[in-house]
Every structure is written in C-alpha cells, then in structure tokens.
Design a protein around this motif. Structure first.
Motif, PDB file in Angstrom:
ATOM      1  N   UNK A  32       0.843  -1.201   0.000  1.00  0.00           N
ATOM      2  CA  UNK A  32       0.000   0.000   0.000  1.00  0.00           C
ATOM      3  C   UNK A  32       0.881   1.255   0.000  1.00  0.00           C
ATOM      4  N   UNK A  33       1.891   1.271   0.849  1.00  0.00           N
ATOM      5  CA  UNK A  33       2.781   2.435   0.924  1.00  0.00           C
ATOM      6  C   UNK A  33       3.482   2.684  -0.409  1.00  0.00           C
ATOM      7  N   UNK A  34       3.814   1.611  -1.115  1.00  0.00           N
ATOM      8  CA  UNK A  34       4.549   1.749  -2.367  1.00  0.00           C
ATOM      9  C   UNK A  34       3.654   2.156  -3.538  1.00  0.00           C
ATOM     10  N   UNK A  35       2.410   1.681  -3.564  1.00  0.00           N
ATOM     11  CA  UNK A  35       1.579   1.836  -4.757  1.00  0.00           C
ATOM     12  C   UNK A  35       0.438   2.831  -4.618  1.00  0.00           C
ATOM     13  N   UNK A  36       0.056   3.173  -3.401  1.00  0.00           N
ATOM     14  CA  UNK A  36      -1.171   3.950  -3.280  1.00  0.00           C
ATOM     15  C   UNK A  36      -1.004   5.413  -3.671  1.00  0.00           C
ATOM     16  N   UNK A  37       0.215   5.895  -3.757  1.00  0.00           N
ATOM     17  CA  UNK A  37       0.388   7.248  -4.297  1.00  0.00           C
ATOM     18  C   UNK A  37      -0.023   7.291  -5.771  1.00  0.00           C
ATOM     19  N   UNK A  38       0.073   6.167  -6.457  1.00  0.00           N
ATOM     20  CA  UNK A  38      -0.385   6.064  -7.847  1.00  0.00           C
ATOM     21  C   UNK A  38      -1.876   5.796  -7.933  1.00  0.00           C
ATOM     22  N   UNK A  39      -2.368   4.900  -7.067  1.00  0.00           N
ATOM     23  CA  UNK A  39      -3.750   4.434  -7.188  1.00  0.00           C
ATOM     24  C   UNK A  39      -4.765   5.317  -6.466  1.00  0.00           C
ATOM     25  N   UNK A  40      -4.378   5.881  -5.326  1.00  0.00           N
ATOM     26  CA  UNK A  40      -5.312   6.661  -4.502  1.00  0.00           C
ATOM     27  C   UNK A  40      -6.502   5.802  -4.074  1.00  0.00           C
ATOM     28  N   UNK A  41      -6.219   4.567  -3.638  1.00  0.00           N
ATOM     29  CA  UNK A  41      -7.276   3.618  -3.284  1.00  0.00           C
ATOM     30  C   UNK A  41      -7.734   3.736  -1.836  1.00  0.00           C
ATOM     31  N   UNK A  42      -6.882   4.262  -0.947  1.00  0.00           N
ATOM     32  CA  UNK A  42      -7.209   4.314   0.486  1.00  0.00           C
ATOM     33  C   UNK A  42      -7.365   5.749   0.955  1.00  0.00           C
ATOM     34  N   UNK A  43      -8.338   5.964   1.832  1.00  0.00           N
ATOM     35  CA  UNK A  43      -8.460   7.223   2.558  1.00  0.00           C
ATOM     36  C   UNK A  43      -7.750   7.113   3.902  1.00  0.00           C
TER      37      UNK A  43
END
Length: 447
Positions: free
Chosen positions: A36-47
């Motif tokens: 999550x830490x690596x990919x969510x800056x791209x995906x914006x999947x988590x609030x």
C-alpha cells in the motif's frame, strides 16, 4: 511462493499456508501494508490505512491459529472496507468534507461479522462523495491498476483498485446502481451485488435506502463467496455443473457497446455452450424505462438523507454532488410513486424470465474503464449503468466476472443474474465460467 505471487494468491491458498505454518498472518499483513505504501500514491485507493490495528489483528489471528482456534477461511486474511462502513474509533468520512472528522462509536454490523470471522482490516477505501458517483476534490478519483490514467470506477473504486492491485485479498463495496459491479468490471474482478437485504446495512451510510446493497469484491467468485459468508455469518457452499443449465442472453449489443466488449461476451457465451449449457435470447419489456425509474427513486431518497446538510453546509459538497442532491428535491412525489410502481412491474418481468432459465447473462458495462467517472445523471452515466441499475430496482443477486481484456489490455466484465436468495448459486456459476476462461486470470503489473 514469491512475494508478488503471494499477493495474488487465492484466499484458500493463503489459508492453507497459514495452517501449515509456511506463512504468518503478521508477515503477510506487513507485506500488504508495505505494498500500500509503495503503490497507493499512484492508485489513490485508500483514505485511511489502519496499520496498527491490522498488525494487532494479524498477531491475534496467528496466536489463535497456533492455539488451534480456527474461525474459518477468512481468519487472518487482509481485507479493506469502503469508507462509508462505520468502524469504531476509526474515522468514516464517506469521502466528504462534511464527515472528514467523523469517528463512529461502534462498528457496522458487517464489520462485526468480519471481525468474528478473524479478518484483518487494512483500512478504509476511497469512494465517490457519499457514493453519489463524483469524487470530492479533497480526495480525488481512484486510478485503475490496469491503466492509472483511467478510473477504477465509482463509487466503490477504491475497494476495486485495492483488490486488483494486490493490496488486499477482498474488500467491501456498496451498490445502488452498479457501484460494486461497474468498478469490478473495470478492474477485472468478481463483484457481487447480493439479494436485497441479505447483507445487514446497519452502520453503512445510506445513499438510497431502498436501493442500497453491500457486497464483496474479490479476484475470483470463489473468494467473493468466502467474503459473503463472513459478511452474513452464514456458510452456503455451492458448485455449478454447467451442462444442462439454461442461460438467458440479454442486452448483448446496443447503444455504445464497444466491439471488444461484444466479442468477449460472445466468446464467453460460446464457452458456456461448449461446456453443455443452453443459451436462449431473452427480452424484458419496457426495460428502457429502468434508468429514469432508478433516478426517480434514488435522488429523492438521497435528498432526504442530506436535507439538513444541503441547507446548512452546501459549499462543503463537491459542486456536482450538490447539484445532484438538489435535483432530488425537484422530483414530484407522484413521479417517485410511479417509479416504485414500475419497479414492481420490472421485478415481475425478471422473475418471469427466471422461471424459464436458470440465470440471465449480459455485458456488465458497454465499455471498458473511461478516463473519468461519468456523472450519475449524465448521458454516459446512464449508459454506464444501463445493465446494472435494473437489478438494484429488482433486488436480484447480480455478479460480474472478468471474461478477458480488450485490445488495449483493459478488463471486460460479464454479468450473471439469478433468482432471489440464490447468491451462492450465482457465485458458483461465476466460478464455473471463470474456470472456462483461464486467459482472463491475469494481474496488473505495477512497478
């Protein structure tokens, strides 16, 4: 199993690794949090990511399993929740400015069931504001793991992207006009809108109380079935023998259906026929009225939910959300009642067809993931929900499964609809179809 492969393993395979002590729930949860830490800056999947709670739950799951306490298939499995599902002590924002600091005192009923099943909750996923189909600028759109320049879908797009990208193994979404099935189709997942009322919505913020459903998104129908079991506290294992099953094929073509969507749907139908199933063309009279009826039910109910805030805090809504909510106040009561009457008529029409066939098939969406989420009340929004919305009106179980990829490598979904309270049969049909289409089981490559 390598770490990348581990993140796309089935829930059953992860459970087997846990029980053989070849894998630790703590180890896997930590790996998911790192992903999550690596990919969510791209995906914006988590609030909100609940790392401390997740690791605490994972340690408890590991201790339980080592002590011989087994809570079932979801014990120790990392999952995620759409951010309109209440979580005690953890903010539940509905991706809105109005609820940005809202911390519920108790868990939603489905969260209590997932906790009893031993699931590990990684966090709360991004969504359109109040599930209205438009992202609030404070949170932004969730991006598709297959093509980050495109949407993952509204309004359960965060849940869909998180599962498709291997950030978690399943997630909870909600569906009022297609908001589980559309993101699942765009992201190559299995997504079930259960029979209306099957999943307890206590503690789930409403969009339209007579249309809302909560259900699972997972990478396979089998995993979605395990998630549904946990969400309902019931276990109904089912399998489907395709030979001799009768399928009604509807809305296979029409306005806006992209050629690759039509071709992949046809190929899936041919695979069912080759497996011994019977296919029959089916038409539901007056189905073209469903979109207008859906909006004439949804918008007034949503406006009633938001009446106080829209009067006192209008500037805190995204502009399009505010406009959609204001539309609901302008719909006459007679129009709303007529929509409810049509709804009963439509349900009878579908039930009549389902007396003749075992399940109905259609493309889930006419097109693959667009760049931006269409407005709920716009022309493209109507086309997007043309095949999903009717089943919110009827309350029938409706499942989307991935049947392949278009020329640009974007996923395409097929929708399966079965009679009321046959959700596990619907999922079993989905699993059998997935077994015929192994080429559809790929995963996005995210650096």
């Amino acid at each position: 199993m390598s770490e990348p492969a581990l993140h796309f393993a089935s829930i059953a395979d992860i459970g087997a690794l846990y029980r053989s002590r070849a894998l630790s729930p703590v180890e896997l949860t930590r790996s998911c949090l790192e992903r999550i830490a690596a990919l969510d800056t791209t995906l914006n999947a988590f609030i909100t990511v609940t790392a401390e709670q997740a690791l605490r739950q994972a340690r408890q799951a590991e201790d339980d399993l080592h002590a011989g306490v087994d809570r079932g298939p979801l014990h120790g499995i990392p999952v995620a929740l759409k951010d309109l599902v209440e979580t005690a002590g953890i903010r539940t924002t509905c991706a809105s400015r109005i609820l940005r600091d809202h911390v519920p005192p108790r868990d939603a009923a489905l969260v209590r069931r997932l906790s009893a099943a031993g699931a590990v909750t990684l966090g709360k996923t991004n969504m359109s504001e109040f599930a209205m189909g438009v992202p609030h600028p404070d949170h932004g759109q969730t991006n598709n793991p297959w093509a980050p320049a495109r949407t993952a879908g509204a309004s359960s797009g965060g849940s869909a992207a998180a599962v498709a990208a291997g950030l978690c193994f399943a997630a909870v979404g909600t569906d009022t006009g297609g908001s589980i099935r559309i993101p699942a189709s765009y992201c190559g997942l299995a997504g079930l809108k259960p029979t209306y009322g099957l999943v307890d919505l206590t503690g789930v913020f409403p969009l339209s109380w007579s249309l809302d459903h909560a259900g699972p998104l997972a990478r396979s129908s089998a995993d979605a079935a395990l998630m549904l079991d946990a969400m309902t506290g019931q276990r109904h294992p089912a399998s489907a023998q395709l030979r001799g099953l009768r399928f009604g094929v509807m809305q296979a073509s029409g306005p806006g259906v992209e050629p690759d969507v039509s071709a992949l749907f046809a190929a899936a139908c041919q695979a069912l026929q080759a497996a011994g199933a019977e296919l029959h063309d089916v038409e539901v009279p007056e189905l073209e009225l469903a979109d207008a009826a859906l909006l004439n039910v949804l918008l007034p109910e949503a406006s009633a939910v938001h009446a106080r805030w829209i009067a006192e805090r209008p500037a805190e809504y995204a502009a399009v959300t505010r406009q959609q909510l204001q539309l609901g106040f302008a719909i006459p009561a007679v129009t709303h009642v007529r929509a409810q009457q049509y709804r009963r008529h439509l349900t009878r029409q579908f039930l009549t067809q389902l007396e003749r066939v075992d399940a109905l098939l259609s493309p889930t969406v006419a097109f693959v993931a667009p760049e931006r989420d269409p407005d709920l009340t716009g022309t493209q929004g109507a086309l997007e929900g043309l095949r999903t919305g009717p089943h919110n009106l009827t309350g029938l179980p409706a499942l989307t499964v991935n049947v392949g990829f278009d020329a640009d490598g974007l996923p395409v979904g097929l929708q399966v609809v079965t009679p009321p309270m046959t959700d596990h049969r619907c999922l079993a049909i989905g699993a059998a179809l997935e077994g015929l289409l192994p080429h559809a089981r790929r995963h996005p490559s995210l650096a």
